[in-house]
Motif scaffolding. Structure first.
Motif, mmCIF file in Angstrom:
data_model
loop_
_atom_site.group_PDB
_atom_site.id
_atom_site.type_symbol
_atom_site.label_atom_id
_atom_site.label_comp_id
_atom_site.label_asym_id
_atom_site.label_seq_id
_atom_site.Cartn_x
_atom_site.Cartn_y
_atom_site.Cartn_z
ATOM 1 N N VAL A 153 9.149 -6.926 10.299
ATOM 2 C CA VAL A 153 8.432 -6.568 9.075
ATOM 3 C C VAL A 153 7.151 -5.854 9.475
ATOM 4 C CG1 VAL A 153 9.343 -8.502 7.716
ATOM 5 C CG2 VAL A 153 7.211 -8.776 8.998
ATOM 6 N N GLY A 154 6.580 -5.140 8.523
ATOM 7 C CA GLY A 154 5.321 -4.460 8.801
ATOM 8 C C GLY A 154 4.420 -4.481 7.584
ATOM 9 N N PHE A 155 3.145 -4.731 7.819
ATOM 10 C CA PHE A 155 2.144 -4.572 6.775
ATOM 11 C C PHE A 155 1.765 -3.089 6.758
ATOM 12 C CE2 PHE A 155 2.026 -9.028 7.483
ATOM 13 C CZ PHE A 155 1.482 -9.622 6.358
ATOM 14 N N VAL A 156 2.131 -2.394 5.704
ATOM 15 C CA VAL A 156 1.979 -0.945 5.663
ATOM 16 C C VAL A 156 1.048 -0.545 4.527
ATOM 17 C CG1 VAL A 156 4.266 -0.559 6.655
ATOM 18 C CG2 VAL A 156 3.999 -0.643 4.166
ATOM 19 N N ARG A 157 0.484 0.654 4.662
ATOM 20 C CA ARG A 157 -0.367 1.212 3.627
ATOM 21 C C ARG A 157 0.356 2.394 2.974
ATOM 22 N NH1 ARG A 157 -5.457 -0.915 4.205
ATOM 23 N NH2 ARG A 157 -6.154 -1.531 6.285
ATOM 24 N N LEU A 158 0.326 2.438 1.659
ATOM 25 C CA LEU A 158 0.861 3.579 0.939
ATOM 26 C C LEU A 158 -0.183 4.691 0.909
ATOM 27 C CD1 LEU A 158 2.592 1.870 -2.120
ATOM 28 C CD2 LEU A 158 3.487 2.246 0.182
ATOM 29 N N PRO A 159 0.259 5.964 0.782
ATOM 30 C CA PRO A 159 1.640 6.411 0.593
ATOM 31 C C PRO A 159 2.397 6.512 1.916
ATOM 32 C CG PRO A 159 0.160 8.282 0.548
ATOM 33 C CD PRO A 159 -0.720 7.076 0.671
ATOM 34 N N LEU A 160 3.711 6.428 1.830
ATOM 35 C CA LEU A 160 4.572 6.590 2.989
ATOM 36 C C LEU A 160 5.962 6.998 2.525
ATOM 37 C CD1 LEU A 160 6.346 3.820 2.694
ATOM 38 C CD2 LEU A 160 4.538 2.813 4.045
ATOM 39 N N ASP A 161 6.779 7.397 3.475
ATOM 40 C CA ASP A 161 8.170 7.745 3.195
ATOM 41 C C ASP A 161 8.949 6.441 3.037
ATOM 42 O OD1 ASP A 161 10.781 8.611 3.120
ATOM 43 O OD2 ASP A 161 10.601 9.980 4.819
ATOM 44 N N ARG A 162 9.471 6.192 1.856
ATOM 45 C CA ARG A 162 10.123 4.918 1.555
ATOM 46 C C ARG A 162 11.599 4.878 1.939
ATOM 47 N NH1 ARG A 162 7.450 2.247 -3.446
ATOM 48 N NH2 ARG A 162 5.410 3.232 -3.530
ATOM 49 N N ARG A 163 12.130 5.970 2.415
ATOM 50 C CA ARG A 163 13.566 6.015 2.712
ATOM 51 C C ARG A 163 13.949 4.980 3.757
ATOM 52 N NH1 ARG A 163 14.271 12.289 3.991
ATOM 53 N NH2 ARG A 163 12.266 11.811 4.967
ATOM 54 N N GLY A 164 14.977 4.193 3.456
ATOM 55 C CA GLY A 164 15.476 3.176 4.378
ATOM 56 C C GLY A 164 14.677 1.891 4.381
ATOM 57 N N LEU A 165 13.685 1.794 3.501
ATOM 58 C CA LEU A 165 12.797 0.628 3.504
ATOM 59 C C LEU A 165 12.908 -0.148 2.197
ATOM 60 C CD1 LEU A 165 9.518 2.221 4.882
ATOM 61 C CD2 LEU A 165 11.084 0.729 6.165
ATOM 62 N N ARG A 166 12.575 -1.439 2.281
ATOM 63 C CA ARG A 166 12.283 -2.232 1.105
ATOM 64 C C ARG A 166 10.815 -2.615 1.184
ATOM 65 N NH1 ARG A 166 16.595 -6.610 -0.740
ATOM 66 N NH2 ARG A 166 15.304 -6.299 -2.610
ATOM 67 N N LEU A 167 10.129 -2.561 0.060
ATOM 68 C CA LEU A 167 8.696 -2.812 0.023
ATOM 69 C C LEU A 167 8.385 -3.952 -0.937
ATOM 70 C CD1 LEU A 167 7.316 0.850 -0.160
ATOM 71 C CD2 LEU A 167 7.557 -0.575 1.863
ATOM 72 N N ARG A 168 7.431 -4.770 -0.525
ATOM 73 C CA ARG A 168 6.944 -5.861 -1.381
ATOM 74 C C ARG A 168 5.431 -5.714 -1.508
ATOM 75 N NH1 ARG A 168 8.733 -12.170 -0.743
ATOM 76 N NH2 ARG A 168 7.395 -13.053 -2.377
ATOM 77 N N PRO A 169 4.924 -5.344 -2.679
ATOM 78 C CA PRO A 169 3.472 -5.185 -2.827
ATOM 79 C C PRO A 169 2.746 -6.499 -2.550
ATOM 80 C CG PRO A 169 4.645 -4.182 -4.671
ATOM 81 C CD PRO A 169 5.654 -4.986 -3.912
ATOM 82 N N LEU A 170 1.636 -6.401 -1.824
ATOM 83 C CA LEU A 170 0.858 -7.586 -1.477
ATOM 84 C C LEU A 170 -0.527 -7.581 -2.109
ATOM 85 C CD1 LEU A 170 1.742 -7.995 2.317
ATOM 86 C CD2 LEU A 170 2.693 -9.253 0.376
ATOM 87 N N PHE A 171 -1.300 -6.533 -1.876
ATOM 88 C CA PHE A 171 -2.644 -6.480 -2.437
ATOM 89 C C PHE A 171 -3.154 -5.040 -2.397
ATOM 90 C CE2 PHE A 171 -3.105 -7.226 2.096
ATOM 91 C CZ PHE A 171 -4.139 -6.386 2.476
ATOM 92 N N THR A 172 -4.239 -4.812 -3.114
ATOM 93 C CA THR A 172 -4.915 -3.513 -3.072
ATOM 94 C C THR A 172 -6.336 -3.733 -2.580
ATOM 95 O OG1 THR A 172 -5.684 -3.660 -5.367
ATOM 96 C CG2 THR A 172 -3.554 -2.593 -4.970
ATOM 97 N N GLU A 173 -6.932 -2.667 -2.065
ATOM 98 C CA GLU A 173 -8.325 -2.743 -1.646
ATOM 99 C C GLU A 173 -8.997 -1.398 -1.891
ATOM 100 O OE1 GLU A 173 -9.222 -2.900 2.531
ATOM 101 O OE2 GLU A 173 -7.127 -2.496 3.054
#
Length: 288
Positions: free
Chosen positions: A141-161
């Motif tokens: 798993v990875g803690f990622v920052r948007l924006p990014l290429d979402r192809r092949g991924l599942r994303l779960r929003p965690l928080f904003t800053e």
């Protein structure tokens, strides 16, 4: 012809160090052994990879090409090994990737408490490889920052800053308690404009003067901050990323009319294990 992955790892060490002695120390092997392995790799590939004399070691054109391609090959091999072992039920390690400024201690410790026999590892990544390490299997798993290429991924929003502008200490805006994105219209943005669409969509920006240097090819946050300090431009960063680096020659300015940064947990869409879901619950709970 099959390329020996061990020799490829040895090559990368020498190519990054440009010094056989330092590379041998990094690999914990004797320097003559390393030299023999590199010569064997050159024989297998039928090319010279290094120009070497008593004073220096330099990459040849073939060596530069191999250095460009080798990390991807090694990462793919590592990811393949992890996926095969996981498919066989051998979940020996669980690797969590994270971006600078994001703290993953709480969910990692919570996962360890639930699974004492699991080896949980962390992997620091950059904006350039935050999705690649998940897709190629280096991280579960990875803690990622948007924006990014979402192809092949599942994303779960965690928080904003919130996001801030980072400018040189003696910049015309330094010292202000807050600015608007329009205040940056005359500055050079040292990142992809799509990351800061509010800046990109400004109606009036300073055009690049004929003969002026283009924006520097900054990749990491560290490189961007070096360019900021040298008055090459400005960057807009998530607050935690900006505060992660302590420098006296730059300052942070809150930007009032810019959207916050979204942080998500990402994983390979083809892998949706119970352990990934459990870690996602722990990550969300730690930021609620």
């Amino acid at each position: 012809m099959d390329v020996d992955l061990r020799k490829l790892r040895y090559f990368v060490a020498v190519a990054e160090e440009l010094h056989f002695g330092r590379a041998a120390a990094r690999l914990h092997i004797a320097q003559p052994v390393l030299s023999r392995q590199i010569r064997a790799l050159e024989d297998e590939l039928r090319v010279r990879l290094f120009d070497r004399d008593r004073r220096s070691t330099e990459l040849t054109a073939a060596g530069r090409q191999l250095l460009q391609d080798a990390p991807g090959v090694l990462a793919a091999a590592e990811g393949l090994t992890r996926r095969v072992r996981q498919a066989a039920g051998r979940t020996e390690t669980f690797t969590v990737a994270f971006m600078p400024g994001i703290t993953v201690t709480a969910p990692v410790q919570a996962l360890l408490a639930r699974h004492p026999g699991l080896a949980v590892e962390v992997l620091r990544v950059s904006a350039e490889d935050q999705t690649a390490v998940v897709l190629d299997g280096r991280a579960d798993v990875g803690f990622v920052r948007l924006p990014l290429d979402r192809r092949g991924l599942r994303l779960r929003p965690l928080f904003t800053e919130p996001r801030v502008a980072v400018v040189p200490r003696s910049h015309r805006l330094a010292g202000k308690t807050a600015i608007s994105v329009a205040d940056l219209a005359d500055d050079v943005l040292l990142q992809d404009p799509d990351v800061v669409p509010e800046w990109r969509d400004l109606p009036h920006r300073r055009p690049l003067r004929p003969g002026a240097r283009p924006e520097p090819p900054a990749r990491s946050v560290e490189e961007k901050l070096e360019y900021v300090a040298a008055f090459r431009g400005v960057v807009v960063l998530p607050l935690s990323a900006a505060t992660h680096y302590t420098r006296e020659d730059v300052c942070r300015l809150p930007v009032e009319d810019i959207a916050p940064n979204q942080v998500c947990l990402a994983w390979d869409a083809a892998r949706d294990s119970a352990l990934i879901q459990e870690f996602g619950d722990l990550a969300e709970a730690s930021h609620s």
